[in-house]
Design a protein around this motif. Structure first.
Motif, PDB file in Angstrom:
ATOM      1  N   GLN A   1       3.318  18.011  -0.241  1.00  8.85           N
ATOM      2  CA  GLN A   1       2.155  17.904  -1.123  1.00  8.85           C
ATOM      3  C   GLN A   1       1.533  16.517  -1.075  1.00  8.85           C
ATOM      4  O   GLN A   1       0.391  16.338  -1.506  1.00  8.85           O
ATOM      5  CB  GLN A   1       2.567  18.255  -2.554  1.00  8.85           C
ATOM      6  N   ASN A   2       2.258  15.544  -0.565  1.00 16.24           N
ATOM      7  CA  ASN A   2       1.713  14.181  -0.434  1.00 16.24           C
ATOM      8  C   ASN A   2       0.543  14.119   0.530  1.00 16.24           C
ATOM      9  O   ASN A   2      -0.233  13.165   0.495  1.00 16.24           O
ATOM     10  CB  ASN A   2       2.796  13.214   0.039  1.00 16.24           C
ATOM     11  N   VAL A   3       0.417  15.103   1.418  1.00 17.13           N
ATOM     12  CA  VAL A   3      -0.727  15.129   2.334  1.00 17.13           C
ATOM     13  C   VAL A   3      -1.946  15.567   1.532  1.00 17.13           C
ATOM     14  O   VAL A   3      -2.068  16.726   1.136  1.00 17.13           O
ATOM     15  CB  VAL A   3      -0.483  16.071   3.523  1.00 17.13           C
ATOM     16  N   SER A   4      -2.849  14.617   1.302  1.00 19.06           N
ATOM     17  CA  SER A   4      -3.983  14.875   0.424  1.00 19.06           C
ATOM     18  C   SER A   4      -5.223  15.326   1.166  1.00 19.06           C
ATOM     19  O   SER A   4      -6.105  15.954   0.582  1.00 19.06           O
ATOM     20  CB  SER A   4      -4.311  13.615  -0.384  1.00 19.06           C
ATOM     21  N   CYS A   5      -5.325  15.001   2.461  1.00 20.02           N
ATOM     22  CA  CYS A   5      -6.516  15.424   3.205  1.00 20.02           C
ATOM     23  C   CYS A   5      -6.247  15.392   4.701  1.00 20.02           C
ATOM     24  O   CYS A   5      -5.336  14.712   5.184  1.00 20.02           O
ATOM     25  CB  CYS A   5      -7.725  14.567   2.861  1.00 20.02           C
TER      26      CYS A   5
ATOM     27  N   GLU B   1       9.609  11.210   1.915  1.00 16.91           N
ATOM     28  CA  GLU B   1      10.988  10.916   1.518  1.00 16.91           C
ATOM     29  C   GLU B   1      11.174   9.434   1.221  1.00 16.91           C
ATOM     30  O   GLU B   1      11.880   9.058   0.279  1.00 16.91           O
ATOM     31  CB  GLU B   1      11.950  11.349   2.627  1.00 16.91           C
ATOM     32  N   LEU B   2      10.538   8.589   2.025  1.00 19.66           N
ATOM     33  CA  LEU B   2      10.668   7.139   1.840  1.00 19.66           C
ATOM     34  C   LEU B   2       9.848   6.634   0.660  1.00 19.66           C
ATOM     35  O   LEU B   2      10.202   5.632   0.031  1.00 19.66           O
ATOM     36  CB  LEU B   2      10.231   6.419   3.125  1.00 19.66           C
ATOM     37  N   ASP B   3       8.738   7.313   0.379  1.00 22.38           N
ATOM     38  CA  ASP B   3       7.845   6.898  -0.706  1.00 22.38           C
ATOM     39  C   ASP B   3       7.318   8.157  -1.385  1.00 22.38           C
ATOM     40  O   ASP B   3       6.353   8.763  -0.926  1.00 22.38           O
ATOM     41  CB  ASP B   3       6.698   6.058  -0.149  1.00 22.38           C
ATOM     42  N   GLY B   4       7.961   8.542  -2.477  1.00 23.95           N
ATOM     43  CA  GLY B   4       7.592   9.773  -3.164  1.00 23.95           C
ATOM     44  C   GLY B   4       6.169   9.768  -3.685  1.00 23.95           C
ATOM     45  O   GLY B   4       5.575  10.827  -3.899  1.00 23.95           O
ATOM     46  N   GLY B   5       5.592   8.592  -3.872  1.00 24.58           N
ATOM     47  CA  GLY B   5       4.220   8.487  -4.350  1.00 24.58           C
ATOM     48  C   GLY B   5       3.210   8.262  -3.249  1.00 24.58           C
ATOM     49  O   GLY B   5       2.056   7.912  -3.526  1.00 24.58           O
ATOM     50  N   ALA B   6       3.606   8.449  -2.014  1.00 22.80           N
ATOM     51  CA  ALA B   6       2.700   8.211  -0.887  1.00 22.80           C
ATOM     52  C   ALA B   6       1.529   9.183  -0.893  1.00 22.80           C
ATOM     53  O   ALA B   6       1.674  10.361  -1.247  1.00 22.80           O
ATOM     54  CB  ALA B   6       3.469   8.338   0.430  1.00 22.80           C
TER      55      ALA B   6
ATOM     56  N   SER C   1       0.832  -1.207   0.000  1.00 24.29           N
ATOM     57  CA  SER C   1       0.000   0.000   0.000  1.00 24.29           C
ATOM     58  C   SER C   1       0.866   1.257   0.000  1.00 24.29           C
ATOM     59  O   SER C   1       1.886   1.333   0.688  1.00 24.29           O
ATOM     60  CB  SER C   1      -0.908   0.015   1.228  1.00 24.29           C
ATOM     61  N   ARG C   2       0.390   2.262  -0.748  1.00 22.82           N
ATOM     62  CA  ARG C   2       1.048   3.574  -0.756  1.00 22.82           C
ATOM     63  C   ARG C   2       0.183   4.617  -0.060  1.00 22.82           C
ATOM     64  O   ARG C   2       0.496   5.802  -0.106  1.00 22.82           O
ATOM     65  CB  ARG C   2       1.346   3.994  -2.192  1.00 22.82           C
TER      66      ARG C   2
END
Length: 319
Positions: A192-196, A162-167, A96-97
């Motif tokens: 920007q990975n924080v989506s909500c 940093e560990l998962d750029g697509g997280a 899971s990402r």
């Protein structure tokens, strides 16, 4: 001579009253802002709704214990932004990402978030459950009411990115944890990975919640007490209630936020969720759970609650 004695006695009485007043403020400071049990909150408020909800959860609590023993989370410390070590429980799904950082409330620790962690994990999320500074296994002596704690949550989100750029990262918090993730939502360096963001029963500002709670506990005029408490807080720590202003952070947030609150919350009054919702200038939704007390909306109306959370997260998914 009589006038001199009257003035002397008056001055001595004023000094005595002032000294006792300072002792009282110091007592409230240690009770409310230092590490230790916060059971007084429950002793000073009507928490029948919360107790009823927890009674409904008694069978689920055993399931949570078995799940926790089976998944065996990894534990670690990270160095927080304030220099304190922050204790983490990490529930990892290999493929899971999607990630969720779940943040507990005032006076609690990460174990109070295990029901939430289980639900998220079973729905495909890697989950990180921190103990906030001054709580549980984390270091610290003074509670910041989110004003420095939110920097640690931002740091955790950065580490995931940093560990998962697509997280794809959800920040989820309850009570003071909700205030903390809302402050993180307004941080300039939030990845920007924080989506909500999911905020469950946040307060609006430290001043507002202390005025409400001190009024409930002591039945006295609250403005001078809160002002004196804030003065002592600034003098001893350099922190200030004015910096624990969740509304100010929400106004500058661009991250989608789902605001949740119970309609029967006697600890953080329900009107605060409307103030936060109206202040937010970002994609947003609000869910007020009928009959729910403080922090127990997920137990009172579990199906509707989690349907709203997952639908909101899916709508704003980053990847």
């Amino acid at each position: 001579m009589k006038k001199y004695l009257a003035v002397s006695f008056g001055a001595a009485a004023a000094c005595l009253i002032y000294r006792e007043y300072i002792h009282a403020i110091d007592y409230i400071y240690r009770l409310c802002l230092c590490r230790g049990s916060k059971a007084f909150l429950f002793n000073c408020n009507n928490i029948s709704n919360e107790l009823n909800a927890l009674f409904l959860m008694k069978d689920e609590i055993e399931n949570i214990k078995r799940w926790y023993a089976a998944v065996k989370p990894h534990t670690a410390y990270i160095r927080g932004e304030s220099g304190r070590n922050v204790y983490l429980r990490i529930f990892r799904l290999e493929k899971s990402r999607r990630w969720a950082v779940t943040v507990h409330g005032y006076g609690c620790n990460g174990r109070s978030m295990l029901a939430c962690a289980k639900k998220l994990y079973e729905n495909g999320y890697n989950v990180i459950v921190p103990d906030l500074p001054c709580h549980g296994g984390s270091y610290g002596r003074v509670i910041g009411l989110g004003q420095y704690e939110h920097k640690d949550i931002v740091k955790i989100a950065k580490r995931i990115a940093e560990l998962d750029g697509g997280a794809d990262i959800m920040l989820y918090g309850v009570s003071m944890g909700a205030a903390t993730v809302l402050m993180a939502s307004g941080a300039e360096d939030l990845p920007q990975n924080v989506s909500c963001i999911v905020s469950d029963c946040s307060f609006t500002t430290a001043r507002d919640i202390f005025r409400f709670q001190i009024g409930s506990m002591f039945r006295v005029p609250t403005a001078p007490i809160v002002a004196s408490l804030d003065k002592m807080y600034r003098k001893r720590t350099g922190l200030s209630f004015k910096d624990a202003d969740v509304v100010r952070y929400v106004k500058r947030s661009k991250t989608p936020v789902l605001f949740i609150h119970g309609s029967a919350d006697n600890i953080v009054p329900t009107y605060m969720v409307y103030e936060l919702y109206n202040a937010a200038d970002c994609p947003k939704e609000i869910a007020v759970i009928k009959g729910a007390g403080h922090g127990v909306s997920a137990y009172i109306d579990s199906f509707n609650y989690w349907h709203r959370v997952f639908a909101f997260a899916d709508e704003h998914r980053a990847v």
